[in-house]
Design a protein around this motif. Sequence first.
Motif, PDB file in Angstrom:
ATOM      1  N   ARG A 279      83.159  15.820  49.900  1.00  0.00           N
ATOM      2  CA  ARG A 279      82.442  15.906  51.189  1.00  0.00           C
ATOM      3  C   ARG A 279      82.985  14.881  52.180  1.00  0.00           C
ATOM      4  O   ARG A 279      83.130  15.173  53.365  1.00  0.00           O
ATOM      5  CB  ARG A 279      80.938  15.753  50.986  1.00  0.00           C
ATOM      6  CG  ARG A 279      80.287  17.006  50.433  1.00  0.00           C
ATOM      7  CD  ARG A 279      78.760  16.940  50.505  1.00  0.00           C
ATOM      8  NE  ARG A 279      78.197  16.048  49.520  1.00  0.00           N
ATOM      9  CZ  ARG A 279      77.841  16.396  48.293  1.00  0.00           C
ATOM     10  NH1 ARG A 279      77.984  17.643  47.898  1.00  0.00           N
ATOM     11  NH2 ARG A 279      77.329  15.521  47.455  1.00  0.00           N
ATOM     12  N   ASP A 280      83.285  13.675  51.706  1.00  0.00           N
ATOM     13  CA  ASP A 280      83.875  12.665  52.596  1.00  0.00           C
ATOM     14  C   ASP A 280      85.191  13.157  53.178  1.00  0.00           C
ATOM     15  O   ASP A 280      85.447  13.044  54.372  1.00  0.00           O
ATOM     16  CB  ASP A 280      84.131  11.347  51.841  1.00  0.00           C
ATOM     17  CG  ASP A 280      82.869  10.572  51.538  1.00  0.00           C
ATOM     18  OD1 ASP A 280      81.801  10.906  52.103  1.00  0.00           O
ATOM     19  OD2 ASP A 280      82.948   9.630  50.724  1.00  0.00           O
ATOM     20  N   ALA A 281      86.051  13.703  52.320  1.00  0.00           N
ATOM     21  CA  ALA A 281      87.361  14.205  52.780  1.00  0.00           C
ATOM     22  C   ALA A 281      87.165  15.378  53.728  1.00  0.00           C
ATOM     23  O   ALA A 281      87.845  15.461  54.773  1.00  0.00           O
ATOM     24  CB  ALA A 281      88.208  14.610  51.584  1.00  0.00           C
ATOM     25  N   GLU A 282      86.258  16.276  53.398  1.00  0.00           N
ATOM     26  CA  GLU A 282      86.005  17.430  54.269  1.00  0.00           C
ATOM     27  C   GLU A 282      85.516  16.994  55.637  1.00  0.00           C
ATOM     28  O   GLU A 282      85.896  17.568  56.662  1.00  0.00           O
ATOM     29  CB  GLU A 282      84.988  18.379  53.626  1.00  0.00           C
ATOM     30  CG  GLU A 282      85.533  19.146  52.443  1.00  0.00           C
ATOM     31  CD  GLU A 282      84.466  19.920  51.690  1.00  0.00           C
ATOM     32  OE1 GLU A 282      84.836  20.905  51.031  1.00  0.00           O
ATOM     33  OE2 GLU A 282      83.263  19.544  51.759  1.00  0.00           O
ATOM     34  N   SER A 283      84.677  15.955  55.680  1.00  0.00           N
ATOM     35  CA  SER A 283      84.148  15.495  56.966  1.00  0.00           C
ATOM     36  C   SER A 283      85.256  14.926  57.864  1.00  0.00           C
ATOM     37  O   SER A 283      85.153  14.958  59.079  1.00  0.00           O
ATOM     38  CB  SER A 283      83.046  14.454  56.764  1.00  0.00           C
ATOM     39  OG  SER A 283      83.592  13.224  56.314  1.00  0.00           O
ATOM     40  N   LEU A 284      86.326  14.433  57.248  1.00  0.00           N
ATOM     41  CA  LEU A 284      87.436  13.889  58.028  1.00  0.00           C
ATOM     42  C   LEU A 284      88.409  14.977  58.507  1.00  0.00           C
ATOM     43  O   LEU A 284      89.065  14.799  59.520  1.00  0.00           O
ATOM     44  CB  LEU A 284      88.208  12.873  57.193  1.00  0.00           C
ATOM     45  CG  LEU A 284      87.474  11.588  56.847  1.00  0.00           C
ATOM     46  CD1 LEU A 284      88.232  10.798  55.804  1.00  0.00           C
ATOM     47  CD2 LEU A 284      87.252  10.761  58.094  1.00  0.00           C
ATOM     48  N   ILE A 285      88.481  16.075  57.792  1.00  0.00           N
ATOM     49  CA  ILE A 285      89.486  17.096  58.114  1.00  0.00           C
ATOM     50  C   ILE A 285      88.895  18.342  58.746  1.00  0.00           C
ATOM     51  O   ILE A 285      89.457  18.892  59.677  1.00  0.00           O
ATOM     52  CB  ILE A 285      90.265  17.502  56.852  1.00  0.00           C
ATOM     53  CG1 ILE A 285      91.161  16.354  56.468  1.00  0.00           C
ATOM     54  CG2 ILE A 285      91.061  18.756  57.055  1.00  0.00           C
ATOM     55  CD1 ILE A 285      92.215  16.663  55.472  1.00  0.00           C
ATOM     56  N   LEU A 286      87.758  18.821  58.238  1.00  0.00           N
ATOM     57  CA  LEU A 286      87.245  20.120  58.687  1.00  0.00           C
ATOM     58  C   LEU A 286      86.466  20.054  59.965  1.00  0.00           C
ATOM     59  O   LEU A 286      86.007  19.263  60.524  1.00  0.00           O
ATOM     60  CB  LEU A 286      86.385  20.749  57.585  1.00  0.00           C
ATOM     61  CG  LEU A 286      87.117  20.952  56.270  1.00  0.00           C
ATOM     62  CD1 LEU A 286      86.182  21.564  55.242  1.00  0.00           C
ATOM     63  CD2 LEU A 286      88.325  21.853  56.446  1.00  0.00           C
TER      64      LEU A 286
ATOM     65  N   ALA B 155      93.210  24.354  53.197  1.00  0.00           N
ATOM     66  CA  ALA B 155      93.416  25.136  51.976  1.00  0.00           C
ATOM     67  C   ALA B 155      93.348  24.233  50.740  1.00  0.00           C
ATOM     68  O   ALA B 155      92.776  24.619  49.715  1.00  0.00           O
ATOM     69  CB  ALA B 155      94.751  25.870  52.026  1.00  0.00           C
ATOM     70  N   GLU B 156      93.929  23.044  50.834  1.00  0.00           N
ATOM     71  CA  GLU B 156      93.890  22.103  49.706  1.00  0.00           C
ATOM     72  C   GLU B 156      92.451  21.701  49.386  1.00  0.00           C
ATOM     73  O   GLU B 156      92.060  21.640  48.222  1.00  0.00           O
ATOM     74  CB  GLU B 156      94.732  20.864  50.010  1.00  0.00           C
ATOM     75  CG  GLU B 156      96.216  21.123  50.116  1.00  0.00           C
ATOM     76  CD  GLU B 156      96.849  21.516  48.791  1.00  0.00           C
ATOM     77  OE1 GLU B 156      96.396  21.024  47.735  1.00  0.00           O
ATOM     78  OE2 GLU B 156      97.790  22.315  48.815  1.00  0.00           O
ATOM     79  N   LEU B 157      91.654  21.434  50.418  1.00  0.00           N
ATOM     80  CA  LEU B 157      90.262  21.057  50.190  1.00  0.00           C
ATOM     81  C   LEU B 157      89.449  22.235  49.647  1.00  0.00           C
ATOM     82  O   LEU B 157      88.585  22.046  48.785  1.00  0.00           O
ATOM     83  CB  LEU B 157      89.634  20.523  51.476  1.00  0.00           C
ATOM     84  CG  LEU B 157      90.118  19.139  51.895  1.00  0.00           C
ATOM     85  CD1 LEU B 157      89.581  18.790  53.278  1.00  0.00           C
ATOM     86  CD2 LEU B 157      89.707  18.090  50.885  1.00  0.00           C
ATOM     87  N   ALA B 158      89.736  23.432  50.121  1.00  0.00           N
ATOM     88  CA  ALA B 158      89.039  24.622  49.606  1.00  0.00           C
ATOM     89  C   ALA B 158      89.351  24.809  48.122  1.00  0.00           C
ATOM     90  O   ALA B 158      88.462  25.122  47.321  1.00  0.00           O
ATOM     91  CB  ALA B 158      89.439  25.862  50.410  1.00  0.00           C
ATOM     92  N   GLU B 159      90.605  24.600  47.752  1.00  0.00           N
ATOM     93  CA  GLU B 159      90.993  24.718  46.343  1.00  0.00           C
ATOM     94  C   GLU B 159      90.329  23.613  45.512  1.00  0.00           C
ATOM     95  O   GLU B 159      89.873  23.852  44.393  1.00  0.00           O
ATOM     96  CB  GLU B 159      92.514  24.666  46.195  1.00  0.00           C
ATOM     97  CG  GLU B 159      93.010  24.714  44.766  1.00  0.00           C
ATOM     98  CD  GLU B 159      92.665  25.999  44.006  1.00  0.00           C
ATOM     99  OE1 GLU B 159      92.940  26.036  42.790  1.00  0.00           O
ATOM    100  OE2 GLU B 159      92.122  26.949  44.601  1.00  0.00           O
TER     101      GLU B 159
END
Length: 140
Positions: free
Chosen positions: A133-140, A111-115
């Motif tokens: 994108r880097d953060a999303e690749s680690l979490i999503l 949710a934090e990354l979506a926001e």
Amino acid sequence: MPENSSQLFISCVSDDFEKQTARFPGFRSALAGYLRRADCTVKVQEDFRQSADVNTVGKLAGYVKDCRAVVHLLGKLPGSVANETARKAMQARIVGSLKGEVGSWKVDAKAELAEARRLIENHNYNRRLPELRDAESLIL
């Protein structure tokens, strides 16, 4: 709760809010002065030694994590992008802290990354998309 509840960090692009040629010359210094007179401990990025042998991102993160607030002044100019190695190390620390709880807060990393994505796209802050994108690749 931070150890020093009046500790603040002012973040901005100096070319927008500090230098004599800025749209708002000296604004950050004036704001810092007002806050110091109100018994706040205030730092800005230039208060930290910056050179190739110093991890400025890490030093800033160490200070900011104990701040009561970060005041971020948004201007028109993008500022500089941090050293990629330091940036990736900081992202890993942030992502690690988002997996579960941060202090007493429950954190929903997706949710934090979506926001974050919504804000970046809505405000046309596209230079931050590679970091997202880097953060999303680690979490999503």
